[in-house]
Design an enzyme around this catalytic site. Structure first.
Site, PDB file in Angstrom:
ATOM      1  N   TYR A  19      -3.698   0.836 -10.628  1.00 46.43           N
ATOM      2  CA  TYR A  19      -2.482   1.634 -10.815  1.00 46.43           C
ATOM      3  C   TYR A  19      -1.215   0.813 -10.710  1.00 46.43           C
ATOM      4  O   TYR A  19      -1.181  -0.228 -10.069  1.00 46.43           O
ATOM      5  CB  TYR A  19      -2.434   2.826  -9.859  1.00 46.43           C
ATOM      6  CG  TYR A  19      -2.579   2.464  -8.397  1.00 46.43           C
ATOM      7  CD1 TYR A  19      -1.511   1.972  -7.659  1.00 46.43           C
ATOM      8  CD2 TYR A  19      -3.804   2.638  -7.761  1.00 46.43           C
ATOM      9  CE1 TYR A  19      -1.656   1.670  -6.330  1.00 46.43           C
ATOM     10  CE2 TYR A  19      -3.956   2.323  -6.419  1.00 46.43           C
ATOM     11  CZ  TYR A  19      -2.876   1.841  -5.718  1.00 46.43           C
ATOM     12  OH  TYR A  19      -3.028   1.526  -4.397  1.00 46.43           O
ATOM     13  N   SER A  51       0.822  -1.217   0.000  1.00 48.53           N
ATOM     14  CA  SER A  51       0.000   0.000   0.000  1.00 48.53           C
ATOM     15  C   SER A  51       0.852   1.261   0.000  1.00 48.53           C
ATOM     16  O   SER A  51       1.847   1.363   0.727  1.00 48.53           O
ATOM     17  CB  SER A  51      -0.908   0.014   1.234  1.00 48.53           C
ATOM     18  OG  SER A  51      -1.567   1.260   1.303  1.00 48.53           O
ATOM     19  N   GLY A 106      -5.191   5.626 -11.483  1.00 39.42           N
ATOM     20  CA  GLY A 106      -5.627   5.180 -10.162  1.00 39.42           C
ATOM     21  C   GLY A 106      -4.892   5.880  -9.032  1.00 39.42           C
ATOM     22  O   GLY A 106      -5.434   5.989  -7.927  1.00 39.42           O
ATOM     23  N   ASP A 148     -14.075   6.699  -1.492  1.00 37.56           N
ATOM     24  CA  ASP A 148     -13.794   6.309  -2.885  1.00 37.56           C
ATOM     25  C   ASP A 148     -14.733   7.071  -3.824  1.00 37.56           C
ATOM     26  O   ASP A 148     -14.336   7.473  -4.923  1.00 37.56           O
ATOM     27  CB  ASP A 148     -14.008   4.800  -3.092  1.00 37.56           C
ATOM     28  CG  ASP A 148     -12.861   3.973  -2.528  1.00 37.56           C
ATOM     29  OD1 ASP A 148     -11.746   4.499  -2.391  1.00 37.56           O
ATOM     30  OD2 ASP A 148     -13.092   2.782  -2.221  1.00 37.56           O
ATOM     31  N   LYS A 172     -13.756  -3.986   3.151  1.00 38.47           N
ATOM     32  CA  LYS A 172     -14.611  -2.793   3.097  1.00 38.47           C
ATOM     33  C   LYS A 172     -16.069  -3.071   3.475  1.00 38.47           C
ATOM     34  O   LYS A 172     -16.718  -2.235   4.090  1.00 38.47           O
ATOM     35  CB  LYS A 172     -14.545  -2.153   1.700  1.00 38.47           C
ATOM     36  CG  LYS A 172     -13.185  -1.497   1.412  1.00 38.47           C
ATOM     37  CD  LYS A 172     -13.196  -0.793   0.063  1.00 38.47           C
ATOM     38  CE  LYS A 172     -11.816  -0.274  -0.287  1.00 38.47           C
ATOM     39  NZ  LYS A 172     -11.787   0.434  -1.574  1.00 38.47           N
ATOM     40  N   GLY A 224     -17.201  -3.069 -14.545  1.00 34.90           N
ATOM     41  CA  GLY A 224     -17.013  -3.784 -13.288  1.00 34.90           C
ATOM     42  C   GLY A 224     -18.276  -3.702 -12.443  1.00 34.90           C
ATOM     43  O   GLY A 224     -19.159  -2.858 -12.693  1.00 34.90           O
ATOM     44  N   GLY A 235     -16.817  -3.816  -5.486  1.00 31.50           N
ATOM     45  CA  GLY A 235     -16.923  -2.715  -4.531  1.00 31.50           C
ATOM     46  C   GLY A 235     -16.545  -1.372  -5.130  1.00 31.50           C
ATOM     47  O   GLY A 235     -17.219  -0.360  -4.887  1.00 31.50           O
TER      48      GLY A 235
END
Ligand code: NAP
Length: 286
Positions: free
Chosen positions: A234, A14, A255, A104, A68, A137, A140
């Site tokens: 990304y 991350s 991204g 998001d 999430k 897509g 989430g």
């Protein structure tokens, strides 16, 4: 000292700790606040989150794959966006309570270029009706994108992004149908890319180096000038999807830009301050 962290599994890759630490430094808060990473397996998520919320050492956490939905399920309170999307990526711990938000959605809207904004005094700015957006897509990230685009921005400034008419394509068509029915969008089986002002890839295609044109309903020649193409996936280079879109004269958003914008919104929730977007961009693009 209020701690912050991103919780995921895996989480070592991350970029959020570097990005948020740069943002905290820019705000002059680096001595007071810290931002780390916690690798938590799904089986342990509930217990660890309850511990963090109760202990008082953490002000909040970002939550990423695969937690999430579980994060929202554990929340005592949640924003309208998080509830509608069915997932939370930002949790605040207040007096032992867990308060959930989903940045998001707002992060995607904030990452869109000015070319998609219209003047407030022009109504929705579209005399011929709403502009169309295609979301690829149905997971989430797609739910956040569909909700954000179908809702649009709050028109509180001179320029705003009005709601789009949203079409949804997914490899597993039934999932596109289900998500579209729930979030005021339309499922589409064979979209014509040129019809859309905005195309957003929220699928994982590209993460493992797949050719997007083999897996998505687009050709390398699909794009046109004036269009905006977002790829939430990304990596180090522009993705093949964005490279083709840019070559056709479309405006592209990667991204990492969305990562920065959703992270800035999260930090604002915790600290009440607006961090430097430039400092965050530099940190994620190192
Ligand atoms: P998810 O819930 O697991 O959904 C994955 C989606 O990708 C599904 O629609 C799935 O289709 C599709 N997919 C996977 N492999 C595919 C293939 N080979 N061909 C066509 N479609 C394929 O994941 P998510 O949470 O939505 O996240 C999706 C991506 O967005 C991830 O790469 C994540 O890192 C990224 N993301 C980025 C940001 C950011 O800030 N930049 C924020 C959120 C997410 P099926 O339904 O057919 O399986």
């Amino acid at each position: 000292m209020p701690n912050l962290a991103v919780i995921g599994h895996p989480v070592a890759h991350s970029r959020s700790p570097a990005m948020q630490t740069a943002a905290l430094s820019g705000l002059g808060l680096a001595g007071e606040w810290s931002y780390g990473a916690l690798d938590v397996a799904p089986a342990d998520f509930e217990a660890i989150l309850a511990e963090l919320a109760a202990a008082g050492e953490y002000a909040g956490v970002n939550v990423t794959v695969p937690h999430k939905e579980a994060a929202l399920a554990m929340a005592d309170e949640a924003t309208e966006a998080a509830r509608a999307i069915g997932a939370a990526n930002t949790l605040s711990f207040r007096d032992g309570l867990i308060v959930a938000a989903n940045t998001d959605a707002g992060g995607l809207l904030r990452s869109l270029p000015e070319s998609l904004a219209v003047s407030r005094d022009m109504g929705n700015g579209e005399p011929d009706g709403m502009r169309r957006a295609l979301v690829l897509g149905a997971g989430g990230a797609a739910r956040a994108a569909i909700w954000a685009l179908a809702t649009g921005e709050e028109p509180d400034g001179p320029q705003w992004i009005p709601p789009f008419a949203v079409d949804v394509w997914n490899r597993t068509a039934e999932r596109a149908e289900g998500v579209a029915a729930e979030l005021a969008a339309e499922p589409v089986a064979d979209p014509t890319a040129a019809d859309y002002a905005l195309i957003v890839n929220t699928t994982a295609v590209g993460l493992a180096g797949e050719d997007p044109f083999e897996h998505l309903p687009l050709g390398a020649e699909s794009f046109r000038p004036g269009q905006v193409v977002v790829d939430m996936v990304y990596g180090e280079e522009p993705s093949p999807l964005l490279a083709a879109a840019a070559a056709a004269g479309a405006t592209t958003v990667d991204g990492l830009e969305m990562l920065v914008q959703q992270g800035a919104l999260s930090l604002q929730i915790w600290t009440g301050e607006e961090p430097s977007i430039e400092a965050m961009r530099s940190a994620v693009r190192l």
